[in-house]
Design a protein around this motif. Structure first.
Motif, PDB file in Angstrom:
ATOM      1  N   GLY A  73       4.105   0.833   7.465  1.00  0.00           N
ATOM      2  CA  GLY A  73       5.144   1.717   6.954  1.00  0.00           C
ATOM      3  C   GLY A  73       6.358   1.780   7.851  1.00  0.00           C
ATOM      4  N   LEU A  74       6.445   0.871   8.804  1.00  0.00           N
ATOM      5  CA  LEU A  74       7.592   0.828   9.714  1.00  0.00           C
ATOM      6  C   LEU A  74       8.764   0.071   9.098  1.00  0.00           C
ATOM      7  CD1 LEU A  74       5.725   0.082  13.072  1.00  0.00           C
ATOM      8  CD2 LEU A  74       6.524   2.295  12.216  1.00  0.00           C
ATOM      9  N   LEU A  75       8.466  -0.754   8.093  1.00  0.00           N
ATOM     10  CA  LEU A  75       9.494  -1.499   7.371  1.00  0.00           C
ATOM     11  C   LEU A  75       9.303  -1.272   5.876  1.00  0.00           C
ATOM     12  CD1 LEU A  75       9.562  -4.990   9.140  1.00  0.00           C
ATOM     13  CD2 LEU A  75      11.322  -3.230   9.254  1.00  0.00           C
ATOM     14  N   VAL A  84      -2.103   1.697   0.151  1.00  0.00           N
ATOM     15  CA  VAL A  84      -3.071   1.995   1.205  1.00  0.00           C
ATOM     16  C   VAL A  84      -4.152   2.907   0.639  1.00  0.00           C
ATOM     17  CG1 VAL A  84      -3.423   3.090   3.453  1.00  0.00           C
ATOM     18  CG2 VAL A  84      -1.377   1.710   3.039  1.00  0.00           C
ATOM     19  N   LEU A  85      -5.382   2.423   0.659  1.00  0.00           N
ATOM     20  CA  LEU A  85      -6.520   3.191   0.151  1.00  0.00           C
ATOM     21  C   LEU A  85      -6.256   3.718  -1.262  1.00  0.00           C
ATOM     22  CD1 LEU A  85      -7.413   5.094   3.435  1.00  0.00           C
ATOM     23  CD2 LEU A  85      -8.563   3.091   2.474  1.00  0.00           C
ATOM     24  N   GLY A  86      -5.642   2.871  -2.069  1.00  0.00           N
ATOM     25  CA  GLY A  86      -5.418   3.184  -3.469  1.00  0.00           C
ATOM     26  C   GLY A  86      -4.150   3.939  -3.786  1.00  0.00           C
ATOM     27  N   ALA A  87      -3.385   4.349  -2.765  1.00  0.00           N
ATOM     28  CA  ALA A  87      -2.161   5.126  -2.991  1.00  0.00           C
ATOM     29  C   ALA A  87      -0.946   4.347  -2.495  1.00  0.00           C
ATOM     30  CB  ALA A  87      -2.241   6.467  -2.273  1.00  0.00           C
ATOM     31  N   PRO A  88       0.166   4.366  -3.248  1.00  0.00           N
ATOM     32  CA  PRO A  88       1.382   3.690  -2.799  1.00  0.00           C
ATOM     33  C   PRO A  88       1.824   4.239  -1.443  1.00  0.00           C
ATOM     34  CG  PRO A  88       1.580   4.335  -5.090  1.00  0.00           C
ATOM     35  CD  PRO A  88       0.340   4.997  -4.577  1.00  0.00           C
ATOM     36  N   LEU A  89       2.211   3.347  -0.539  1.00  0.00           N
ATOM     37  CA  LEU A  89       2.643   3.768   0.789  1.00  0.00           C
ATOM     38  C   LEU A  89       4.089   4.237   0.732  1.00  0.00           C
ATOM     39  CD1 LEU A  89       2.068   4.012   3.829  1.00  0.00           C
ATOM     40  CD2 LEU A  89       2.810   1.634   4.076  1.00  0.00           C
ATOM     41  N   ALA A  90       4.310   5.447   1.188  1.00  0.00           N
ATOM     42  CA  ALA A  90       5.665   6.004   1.270  1.00  0.00           C
ATOM     43  C   ALA A  90       5.842   6.557   2.672  1.00  0.00           C
ATOM     44  CB  ALA A  90       5.865   7.101   0.230  1.00  0.00           C
ATOM     45  N   GLY A  91       6.614   5.878   3.491  1.00  0.00           N
ATOM     46  CA  GLY A  91       6.783   6.311   4.874  1.00  0.00           C
ATOM     47  C   GLY A  91       5.725   5.704   5.774  1.00  0.00           C
TER      48      GLY A  91
END
Length: 286
Positions: A73-75, A84-91
């Motif tokens: 989530g750094l870029l 990530v683990l089934g959830a969209p990565l935000a941040g």
């Protein structure tokens, strides 16, 4: 025993619905000072299972660390999605612990304090955090070094502290960017065995970036190969069906290991030579 190779949608063996990390069509671009857009990584797909150790290799500058930073989530990808683990990565990826090539130890804190601080800032009482930190220092073989400052430790010892610093927070995913790169060959072997021993206790998902093909094969369940950049992409995905537990120095002597090394190097060598040729051409043009 041979490697399994797939191209296109890689990581099909991992259960995509329950993946620890999933990259779908991830493209990463940077805007250069002159305004030109540089595409570091072209559309890439990758699935890492919740108990899987995946190593990522490729030529220097191909975007291995860039891909890892997207998972952290750094870029933010220019296109595509990180899940990530089934959830969209935000941040920032709060489910992951990140071990960098250079340790991030605070020089004014002891080994014990460096390991405990991650729990303390998360709200754990100081006494409890330090008790757990002592346990982790013992697990990485540094029980007698808890009161030493980073400058009093060897490179391998500092890396052990950094590893404990990440693992004490019990992340569900571990991201590792050339973590043993600065170490000498003997210490790398010892650290590799230590990592495998700790990982085998609960088998968290691992994304491990390295330039060392032998290290990748010895540690991982899968070795993912990236092409030379720019617009690097994932071009190969090799299953590593070597039995566990593994002793790194011993497993390298096995015929199956040597066969895997030959097969992966056959693909990787072309990309390394291409990256070297492109670098030579760029230097000549300057």
């Amino acid at each position: 025993m041979t490697a399994g190779v797939t191209e296109g949608a890689l990581g099909a063996k991992a259960d995509a619905a329950h993946a620890a990390v999933r990259l779908d069509g991830v493209t990463i671009e940077f805007t250069l000072p002159e305004g030109r857009v540089f595409r570091a990584v072209a559309s890439s797909d990758l699935v890492v299972g919740p108990r899987e150790f995946a190593a990522i290799i490729g030529p220097t500058g191909c975007g291995k660390s860039t891909l890892l930073n997207a998972a952290a989530g750094l870029l933010r990808p220019a296109s595509g999605r990180v899940t990530v683990l089934g959830a969209p990565l935000a941040g920032i990826n709060r489910q992951a612990g990140y071990l960098f090539q250079q340790d991030a130890l605070m020089p004014w804190k002891t080994a014990l304090e460096n390991v405990a601080i991650g729990l303390e800032v998360a709200g754990t009482a100081r006494a409890e955090a330090r008790k757990k930190a002592r346990d982790w220092l013992a697990r990485v073989g540094l029980a007698a070094f808890s009161e030493r400052y980073p400058h009093m430790l060897s490179g391998g010892q500092r890396k052990r502290v950094a590893l404990a610093q990440v693992l004490i927070r019990d992340p569900k995913i571990i991201l590792m960017d050339e973590p043993f790169g600065p170490l000498d060959a003997q210490t790398r072997l010892i650290m590799g065995d230590l990592l495998l021993n700790l990982w085998s206790q609960d088998r968290k998902a691992v994304m491990f970036v390295t330039h060392d093909l032998e290290e990748a094969i010895a540690l991982a369940d899968r070795v993912v190969v990236m092409s030379a950049g720019p617009s690097a992409r994932i071009i190969g995905d090799f299953a590593i069906p070597l039995e566990r537990p593994r002793d790194i120095s011993e497993i390298k002597l096995e015929r199956a290991f040597q066969t895997l090394h030959r097969d992966i190097w056959h693909m990787l060598k072309k990309e390394v030579l291409k990256a070297y040729s492109d670098q030579q051409s760029e230097e000549a043009a300057q």
